[in-house]
Motif scaffolding. Structure first.
Motif, mmCIF file in Angstrom:
data_model
loop_
_atom_site.group_PDB
_atom_site.id
_atom_site.type_symbol
_atom_site.label_atom_id
_atom_site.label_comp_id
_atom_site.label_asym_id
_atom_site.label_seq_id
_atom_site.Cartn_x
_atom_site.Cartn_y
_atom_site.Cartn_z
ATOM 1 N N GLN A 1 -30.115 -27.148 -46.142
ATOM 2 C CA GLN A 1 -29.907 -27.673 -47.488
ATOM 3 C C GLN A 1 -28.522 -27.290 -48.027
ATOM 4 O OE1 GLN A 1 -32.027 -29.820 -48.683
ATOM 5 N NE2 GLN A 1 -30.604 -30.160 -50.377
ATOM 6 N N ARG B 1 -22.308 -33.297 -49.407
ATOM 7 C CA ARG B 1 -22.434 -34.277 -50.485
ATOM 8 C C ARG B 1 -21.245 -34.148 -51.443
ATOM 9 N NH1 ARG B 1 -27.757 -33.261 -52.435
ATOM 10 N NH2 ARG B 1 -28.601 -34.295 -50.604
ATOM 11 N N GLU C 1 -25.985 -38.480 -41.754
ATOM 12 C CA GLU C 1 -26.769 -39.150 -42.784
ATOM 13 C C GLU C 1 -26.135 -39.017 -44.168
ATOM 14 O OE1 GLU C 1 -31.059 -38.225 -42.812
ATOM 15 O OE2 GLU C 1 -30.843 -38.123 -44.999
ATOM 16 N N VAL C 2 -25.783 -37.790 -44.529
ATOM 17 C CA VAL C 2 -25.247 -37.580 -45.885
ATOM 18 C C VAL C 2 -23.905 -38.287 -46.043
ATOM 19 C CG1 VAL C 2 -24.546 -35.856 -47.586
ATOM 20 C CG2 VAL C 2 -26.468 -35.381 -46.080
ATOM 21 N N ARG D 1 -26.088 -29.655 -46.557
ATOM 22 C CA ARG D 1 -26.196 -30.971 -47.202
ATOM 23 C C ARG D 1 -25.470 -30.982 -48.540
ATOM 24 N NH1 ARG D 1 -30.390 -34.745 -45.671
ATOM 25 N NH2 ARG D 1 -30.167 -35.569 -47.769
ATOM 26 N N ASN D 2 -25.676 -29.930 -49.322
ATOM 27 C CA ASN D 2 -25.034 -29.877 -50.643
ATOM 28 C C ASN D 2 -23.523 -29.890 -50.525
ATOM 29 O OD1 ASN D 2 -27.503 -29.770 -51.837
ATOM 30 N ND2 ASN D 2 -27.504 -27.544 -52.137
ATOM 31 N N GLN E 1 -28.072 -34.611 -40.029
ATOM 32 C CA GLN E 1 -27.876 -34.451 -41.475
ATOM 33 C C GLN E 1 -26.445 -34.759 -41.869
ATOM 34 O OE1 GLN E 1 -30.226 -33.306 -43.824
ATOM 35 N NE2 GLN E 1 -31.803 -33.497 -42.262
ATOM 36 N N ASN F 1 -24.505 -42.125 -46.308
ATOM 37 C CA ASN F 1 -25.084 -42.545 -47.594
ATOM 38 C C ASN F 1 -24.046 -42.617 -48.688
ATOM 39 O OD1 ASN F 1 -27.577 -42.865 -46.581
ATOM 40 N ND2 ASN F 1 -28.381 -40.894 -47.303
ATOM 41 N N VAL F 2 -23.263 -41.537 -48.804
ATOM 42 C CA VAL F 2 -22.292 -41.494 -49.902
ATOM 43 C C VAL F 2 -21.198 -42.544 -49.689
ATOM 44 C CG1 VAL F 2 -20.622 -40.053 -51.133
ATOM 45 C CG2 VAL F 2 -22.806 -39.081 -50.411
#
Ligand SMILES: *Cc1c(COP(=O)(O)O)cnc(C)c1O
Length: 645
Positions: free
Chosen positions: A269, A276, A329-330, A272-273, A326, A333-334
């Motif tokens: 996590q 992002r 993916e992240v 991911r943060n 991950q 998406n952005v």
């Protein structure tokens, strides 16, 4: 009549087996498939991570080393594991990219600070060639190294860390000879230097910006991130950097966006943060007209040092596949939300590449057992009454009173000490009292094992009675993180794994330093302060400390002048009867070498000793023949290995 013979109960062997050792030492957890315990009880390396593939028995490697005269302690490098991890990382990223229909590619780099040994870097470059896998440098010396070693023109060479003019000149030299060198700006003023030097050399630079993200990591390296981090640009500085580049007409030089939130990121996590936030900044920079192409997420992919998967600081709660998925993916998406092209992905993964490939093998040369003593504690005529007071406790211990007895014995021991300090009891009496106290403690521990409600302070007594196994190595040289940051590293015997280990041990090293110990070991739920090992017998007992391939090799120091270990590089060879061959032997330091690093002159030292011996010979105190032997002996020690023979 039919006589049935009852089966003979199997001795220990029915109780214990290799499988149990594998579980005890959590080999499958931290080993990631590269390590396995054979039915015969030896620890093996599976270079292809295949139980049916080649299998290198570490004890066999040690045997062959001994035949070649290479002594322990030694570092063994399994070069195939390095290759395998490079492939693994690249393939896993490619798979994630393909699966998620991501339109950028992966251009990873290996940060050589993690292990700069030439053979290691060469192996990584070679294994990474099909994937255009590159290198990263964090200093001038490292830049010198990567420019010479990386011959792949499609792969990246990244330069991080603080830089001076000379660093930038070197980087541009690389660019001039056809290499892709990206200079990553760590602080704003470096940009002016880059502009200046590139103009002077007439080379268009490739530039990256390191961002100081707000997102922070956890664990031991969390200080690498957040607003107070040592490296990187704040968002205000990012914006200023773009306008500086615009002024100098260098907008098209800005190719890469980078952040590194710290090593050994414990939880997915957190990653991911950070991604992002990072990819948003990237997207906004693109929208400001910057021609960015690479999104560099730094290092931080972690290892399961304690085989726990808990996401505590010695383990991670993700595997490599999840890590890569991950990231893709992240970012995807952005980028899709922001409607920008998918950038090429870069990671600077070091620990996951080199961590598994090397281990330190040492021999246990002795044990200090608190339970063993030759002191005669029998009753003596005229002994001080306090001695018998504690002796009489020994026979009284039972399930009801053991806690009380322990407390009484403790205070008797204290009283005896003060009596000694007042001159009331003598040294022998004091020694006997201490010995009897030890016997009481042992018996209390034994008794408490039958009590399901034994109090914690009694249970903890066992930890005070750990046996110390004395090992022929230096924690400071070979596993500095175990000392400096209490890093847990797997300690596993490489043989006798089909026998039950019965001794609760701590590992102590050779250095004259009470810190020269391994204090934290893999445990069931949490780490603990002992490791179970086998009772020593007349045979050599070899221990391996594993996962030492990242950072440990090069951070070791010269405490007590032990110096570098003997080292062998092992390659897998399926055609060889033992599945391996030793390709290279790098001799560890001899005493003369470590002494001369600290400004001693070994020749002069030998000369001094010779003078002194000659003088004794002249005075008739030493026979001439003996004198020559002594001089030879001193010189052979000077030229010999620094560790115990
Ligand atoms: C140390 C470092 C790395 C390597 O990190 P690992 O956790 O070993 O993958 C990568 N990038 C930078 C900038 C570093 O300082």
């Amino acid at each position: 009549m039919d006589k049935t013979i009852p089966p003979i109960p199997n001795a220990d062997s029915s109780q214990w087996n290799s499988q149990k050792s594998s579980e005890l030492y959590k080999v499958n957890r931290w080993g990631e498939g590269y390590f396995s315990v054979s039915d015969g009880g030896t620890l093996c390396v599976l270079p292809e991570r295949d139980e049916n593939g080649p299998r290198i028995c570490i004890a066999e490697v040690v045997k062959e080393m001994k035949q070649k005269g290479i002594t322990l302690p030694a570092v063994i490098r399994f070069q195939d594991i390095l290759r395998s991890q490079v492939k693994n990382l690249n393939k896993t990223f490619r798979k994630a990219i393909e699966k998620q229909k991501y339109s950028g590619q992966y251009f990873g780099v290996y940060p050589i600070k993690v292990n700069q040994i030439r053979e290691v870097v060469e192996e990584i470059v070679d294994a990474g060639a099909p994937y255009d896998y590159g290198l990263e440098a964090g200093s001038k010396s490292e830049l010198l190294a990567i420019l010479a070693l990386n011959k792949n023109k499609h792969s990246l060479n990244l330069l991080n860390g603080y830089k001076d003019r000379e660093c930038i000149r070197l980087a541009l030299l690389g660019q001039m000879i056809g290499k892709k060198v990206i200079i990553i700006v760590e602080k704003l003023s470096e940009l002016d230097l880059i502009v200046d030097v590139s103009r002077e050399m007439g080379v268009t630079p490739m530039i990256g910006l390191r961002s100081k993200l707000h997102a922070k990591s956890g664990g031991k390296w969390s200080e690498s991130s957040g607003e107070k981090a040592k490296f990187g640009l704040s968002s205000s500085e990012m914006v200023q950097a773009v306008s500086i580049l615009k002024t100098h007409n260098l907008m098209s030089s800005l190719k890469l966006f980078h952040f590194h939130i710290g090593s050994q990121i414990p939880e997915i996590q957190i990653l991911r943060n950070a991604i992002r936030e990072g990819i948003r900044v990237y997207a906004k920079l693109v929208k400001m007209g910057v021609d960015l192409q690479y999104f560099d997420i730094g290092g931080g992919a972690g290892l399961n040092y304690d085989g726990d998967f808990s996401g505590e600081s010695h383990s991670v709660n993700y595997n490599l596949e999840e890590y890569c998925n991950q990231v893709v993916e992240v970012v995807k998406n952005v980028c899709d939300m922001e409607e920008i092209d998918h950038p090429h992905l870069v990671s600077e993964s070091g620990r996951v590449i080199t961590g598994h490939h090397s281990c330190v093998i040492t021999d246990v040369f002795g044990a200090i057992k608190p339970k063993e003593s030759r002191l005669d504690t029998s009753k003596k005529l005229g002994e001080h009454p306090s001695v018998n007071q504690i002796r009489s406790l020994l026979d009284d211990i039972n399930l009801e009173n053991y806690h009380d007895i322990y407390n009484r014995a403790s205070s008797m021991k204290e009283d005896a000490l003060s009596a000694f300090n007042h001159g009331i009891i003598d040294l022998v009496e004091r020694a006997v009292i201490e010995e009897l106290f030890q016997q009481v403690t042992n018996k209390v521990i034994e008794t408490s094992k039958e009590d399901p409600h034994a109090p914690q302070d009694v249970l903890d007594l066992e930890y005070n009675l750990l046996t110390q196994y004395l090992c022929n190595f230096s924690v400071f040289q070979s596993i500095p993180d175990a000392w400096a940051i209490s890093q847990v590293l797997p300690v596993v015997p490489i043989q006798r794994l089909n026998e039950e280990p019965t001794e609760l041990c701590q590992i102590a090293d050779l250095t004259c330093d009470s810190d020269g110990k391994i204090k934290n070991y893999i445990g069931d739920e949490e780490q603990r302060n002992f490791v179970k090992l086998h009772k020593l017998n007349t045979q050599n007992y070899h221990l391996g400390v594993f996962l030492t391939g990242a950072y440990q090799d090069v951070m070791g120091d010269m405490h007590n002048l032990f110096g570098r270990l003997n080292e062998v590089h092992v390659f897998c060879d399926d055609d060889d009867p033992s599945d391996f061959y030793i390709e290279e032997y790098i001799k560890g330091n001899d005493a003369a070498k470590v002494l001369s690093i600290l400004q001693y002159n070994p020749e002069y030292m030998a000369f001094e000793i010779k003078q002194a011996i000659d003088k004794q010979v002249r005075r008739g105190k030493i026979k001439p023949r003996k004198g020559v032997e002594l001089i030879d002996f001193y010189e052979s020690c000077l030229n010999g290995y620094t560790y115990l023979k």
